[in-house]
Design a protein around this motif. Structure first.
Motif, PDB file in Angstrom:
ATOM      1  N   VAL A  33     -18.680  61.855 -55.984  1.00 13.76           N
ATOM      2  CA  VAL A  33     -19.022  63.237 -55.626  1.00 13.76           C
ATOM      3  C   VAL A  33     -18.043  63.765 -54.581  1.00 13.76           C
ATOM      4  O   VAL A  33     -17.558  64.901 -54.687  1.00 13.76           O
ATOM      5  N   LEU A  34     -17.733  62.952 -53.589  1.00 14.62           N
ATOM      6  CA  LEU A  34     -16.774  63.378 -52.574  1.00 14.62           C
ATOM      7  C   LEU A  34     -15.388  63.614 -53.173  1.00 14.62           C
ATOM      8  O   LEU A  34     -14.741  64.621 -52.876  1.00 14.62           O
ATOM      9  N   ALA A  35     -14.951  62.709 -54.007  1.00 11.64           N
ATOM     10  CA  ALA A  35     -13.634  62.858 -54.634  1.00 11.64           C
ATOM     11  C   ALA A  35     -13.580  64.115 -55.485  1.00 11.64           C
ATOM     12  O   ALA A  35     -12.590  64.856 -55.460  1.00 11.64           O
ATOM     13  N   PHE A  36     -14.641  64.375 -56.236  1.00  8.79           N
ATOM     14  CA  PHE A  36     -14.688  65.571 -57.071  1.00  8.79           C
ATOM     15  C   PHE A  36     -14.631  66.828 -56.214  1.00  8.79           C
ATOM     16  O   PHE A  36     -13.849  67.744 -56.472  1.00  8.79           O
ATOM     17  N   GLY A  37     -15.450  66.876 -55.183  1.00 10.73           N
ATOM     18  CA  GLY A  37     -15.480  68.045 -54.314  1.00 10.73           C
ATOM     19  C   GLY A  37     -14.160  68.285 -53.609  1.00 10.73           C
ATOM     20  O   GLY A  37     -13.708  69.417 -53.469  1.00 10.73           O
ATOM     21  N   LEU A  38     -13.513  67.214 -53.199  1.00 13.34           N
ATOM     22  CA  LEU A  38     -12.247  67.348 -52.482  1.00 13.34           C
ATOM     23  C   LEU A  38     -11.066  67.632 -53.396  1.00 13.34           C
ATOM     24  O   LEU A  38      -9.984  67.967 -52.926  1.00 13.34           O
ATOM     25  N   SER A  39     -11.273  67.521 -54.701  1.00 15.72           N
ATOM     26  CA  SER A  39     -10.181  67.787 -55.639  1.00 15.72           C
ATOM     27  C   SER A  39      -9.914  69.283 -55.810  1.00 15.72           C
ATOM     28  O   SER A  39      -8.857  69.674 -56.301  1.00 15.72           O
ATOM     29  N   PHE A  40     -10.849  70.137 -55.394  1.00 18.11           N
ATOM     30  CA  PHE A  40     -10.663  71.588 -55.464  1.00 18.11           C
ATOM     31  C   PHE A  40      -9.844  72.061 -54.278  1.00 18.11           C
ATOM     32  O   PHE A  40      -9.908  71.464 -53.206  1.00 18.11           O
ATOM     33  N   ASP A  41      -9.101  73.167 -54.468  1.00 18.69           N
ATOM     34  CA  ASP A  41      -8.507  73.755 -53.272  1.00 18.69           C
ATOM     35  C   ASP A  41      -9.627  74.491 -52.542  1.00 18.69           C
ATOM     36  O   ASP A  41     -10.708  74.705 -53.081  1.00 18.69           O
ATOM     37  N   GLU A  42      -9.390  74.862 -51.292  1.00 23.24           N
ATOM     38  CA  GLU A  42     -10.470  75.393 -50.454  1.00 23.24           C
ATOM     39  C   GLU A  42     -11.188  76.580 -51.060  1.00 23.24           C
ATOM     40  O   GLU A  42     -12.407  76.629 -51.085  1.00 23.24           O
ATOM     41  N   SER A  43     -10.452  77.568 -51.537  1.00 18.26           N
ATOM     42  CA  SER A  43     -11.111  78.776 -52.043  1.00 18.26           C
ATOM     43  C   SER A  43     -11.933  78.465 -53.284  1.00 18.26           C
ATOM     44  O   SER A  43     -13.061  78.946 -53.426  1.00 18.26           O
ATOM     45  N   ASP A  44     -11.400  77.650 -54.200  1.00 19.52           N
ATOM     46  CA  ASP A  44     -12.157  77.281 -55.403  1.00 19.52           C
ATOM     47  C   ASP A  44     -13.412  76.499 -55.046  1.00 19.52           C
ATOM     48  O   ASP A  44     -14.471  76.700 -55.634  1.00 19.52           O
ATOM     49  N   PHE A  45     -13.293  75.601 -54.073  1.00 26.96           N
ATOM     50  CA  PHE A  45     -14.416  74.769 -53.670  1.00 26.96           C
ATOM     51  C   PHE A  45     -15.566  75.633 -53.148  1.00 26.96           C
ATOM     52  O   PHE A  45     -16.707  75.489 -53.570  1.00 26.96           O
ATOM     53  N   PHE A  46     -15.243  76.541 -52.234  1.00 26.89           N
ATOM     54  CA  PHE A  46     -16.305  77.351 -51.644  1.00 26.89           C
ATOM     55  C   PHE A  46     -16.859  78.373 -52.629  1.00 26.89           C
ATOM     56  O   PHE A  46     -18.045  78.680 -52.607  1.00 26.89           O
ATOM     57  N   GLU A  47     -16.019  78.887 -53.530  1.00 32.54           N
ATOM     58  CA  GLU A  47     -16.525  79.772 -54.580  1.00 32.54           C
ATOM     59  C   GLU A  47     -17.478  79.018 -55.504  1.00 32.54           C
ATOM     60  O   GLU A  47     -18.517  79.540 -55.907  1.00 32.54           O
ATOM     61  N   ALA A  48     -17.120  77.782 -55.837  1.00 33.12           N
ATOM     62  CA  ALA A  48     -17.991  76.969 -56.691  1.00 33.12           C
ATOM     63  C   ALA A  48     -19.319  76.698 -56.001  1.00 33.12           C
ATOM     64  O   ALA A  48     -20.387  76.809 -56.617  1.00 33.12           O
ATOM     65  N   LEU A  49     -19.270  76.361 -54.721  1.00 32.89           N
ATOM     66  CA  LEU A  49     -20.510  76.115 -53.973  1.00 32.89           C
ATOM     67  C   LEU A  49     -21.393  77.355 -53.928  1.00 32.89           C
ATOM     68  O   LEU A  49     -22.607  77.270 -54.106  1.00 32.89           O
ATOM     69  N   GLU A  50     -20.773  78.501 -53.680  1.00 36.48           N
ATOM     70  CA  GLU A  50     -21.543  79.748 -53.639  1.00 36.48           C
ATOM     71  C   GLU A  50     -22.181  80.035 -54.994  1.00 36.48           C
ATOM     72  O   GLU A  50     -23.347  80.445 -55.067  1.00 36.48           O
ATOM     73  N   GLY A  51     -21.443  79.823 -56.069  1.00 39.33           N
ATOM     74  CA  GLY A  51     -21.984  80.045 -57.407  1.00 39.33           C
ATOM     75  C   GLY A  51     -23.133  79.106 -57.723  1.00 39.33           C
ATOM     76  O   GLY A  51     -24.154  79.517 -58.282  1.00 39.33           O
ATOM     77  N   LEU A  56     -29.019  78.153 -58.135  1.00 38.26           N
ATOM     78  CA  LEU A  56     -30.211  77.421 -57.696  1.00 38.26           C
ATOM     79  C   LEU A  56     -31.244  78.370 -57.103  1.00 38.26           C
ATOM     80  O   LEU A  56     -32.452  78.220 -57.350  1.00 38.26           O
ATOM     81  N   ASP A  57     -30.777  79.353 -56.325  1.00 38.35           N
ATOM     82  CA  ASP A  57     -31.697  80.338 -55.746  1.00 38.35           C
ATOM     83  C   ASP A  57     -32.393  81.141 -56.840  1.00 38.35           C
ATOM     84  O   ASP A  57     -33.609  81.380 -56.770  1.00 38.35           O
ATOM     85  N   GLU A  58     -31.640  81.561 -57.853  1.00 38.60           N
ATOM     86  CA  GLU A  58     -32.237  82.298 -58.968  1.00 38.60           C
ATOM     87  C   GLU A  58     -33.256  81.432 -59.704  1.00 38.60           C
ATOM     88  O   GLU A  58     -34.324  81.901 -60.073  1.00 38.60           O
ATOM     89  N   PHE A  59     -32.923  80.178 -59.923  1.00 40.55           N
ATOM     90  CA  PHE A  59     -33.843  79.275 -60.606  1.00 40.55           C
ATOM     91  C   PHE A  59     -35.130  79.123 -59.806  1.00 40.55           C
ATOM     92  O   PHE A  59     -36.226  79.179 -60.364  1.00 40.55           O
ATOM     93  N   ASP A  60     -35.009  78.971 -58.471  1.00 43.09           N
ATOM     94  CA  ASP A  60     -36.193  78.851 -57.618  1.00 43.09           C
ATOM     95  C   ASP A  60     -37.069  80.094 -57.693  1.00 43.09           C
ATOM     96  O   ASP A  60     -38.290  80.005 -57.559  1.00 43.09           O
ATOM     97  N   ARG A  61     -36.451  81.266 -57.916  1.00 42.75           N
ATOM     98  CA  ARG A  61     -37.215  82.515 -58.038  1.00 42.75           C
ATOM     99  C   ARG A  61     -37.719  82.744 -59.463  1.00 42.75           C
ATOM    100  O   ARG A  61     -38.326  83.763 -59.746  1.00 42.75           O
ATOM    101  N   GLY A  62     -37.443  81.790 -60.345  1.00 46.68           N
ATOM    102  CA  GLY A  62     -37.883  81.930 -61.730  1.00 46.68           C
ATOM    103  C   GLY A  62     -36.997  82.835 -62.554  1.00 46.68           C
ATOM    104  O   GLY A  62     -37.390  83.286 -63.627  1.00 46.68           O
ATOM    105  N   GLN A  63     -35.796  83.106 -62.073  1.00 46.83           N
ATOM    106  CA  GLN A  63     -34.868  83.997 -62.766  1.00 46.83           C
ATOM    107  C   GLN A  63     -33.837  83.166 -63.517  1.00 46.83           C
ATOM    108  O   GLN A  63     -32.754  82.895 -63.014  1.00 46.83           O
TER     109      GLN A  63
END
Length: 84
Positions: A33-51, A56-63
């Protein structure tokens, strides 16, 4: 190198569950998991996390939609003819 991390209980539970379900030890899963996460460049990594968090937030709201609905939207959006 030895590194000790304190994980939130939910994250540790997910890590243990993945290790058990795949038959791998928890250290191997954590390293992957660490290797996978660190394989992204910074902007891609944080965009992926935000997405991921947004989803997950939508799923928790039933959306959420079914796989069939998702495939239909992608077919319409991109002119595809995928089937579920």
């Amino acid at each position: 190198m030895t590194l000790t991390l304190t994980l939130p209980p939910k994250l540790e539970a997910l890590l243990r569950q993945r290790a058990e379900s795949t038959g791998q030890d928890i250290t191997s899963i954590a390293l992957a998991v660490l290797a996978f996460g660190l394989s992204f460049d910074e902007s891609d990594f944080f965009e992926a996390l935000e997405g991921i968090q947004h989803g997950l937030d939508e799923f928790d709201r039933g959306q959420f939609s079914s796989l069939e609905e998702f495939i239909d939207r992608q077919n319409q959006k991109y002119g595809l003819s995928l089937e579920p």
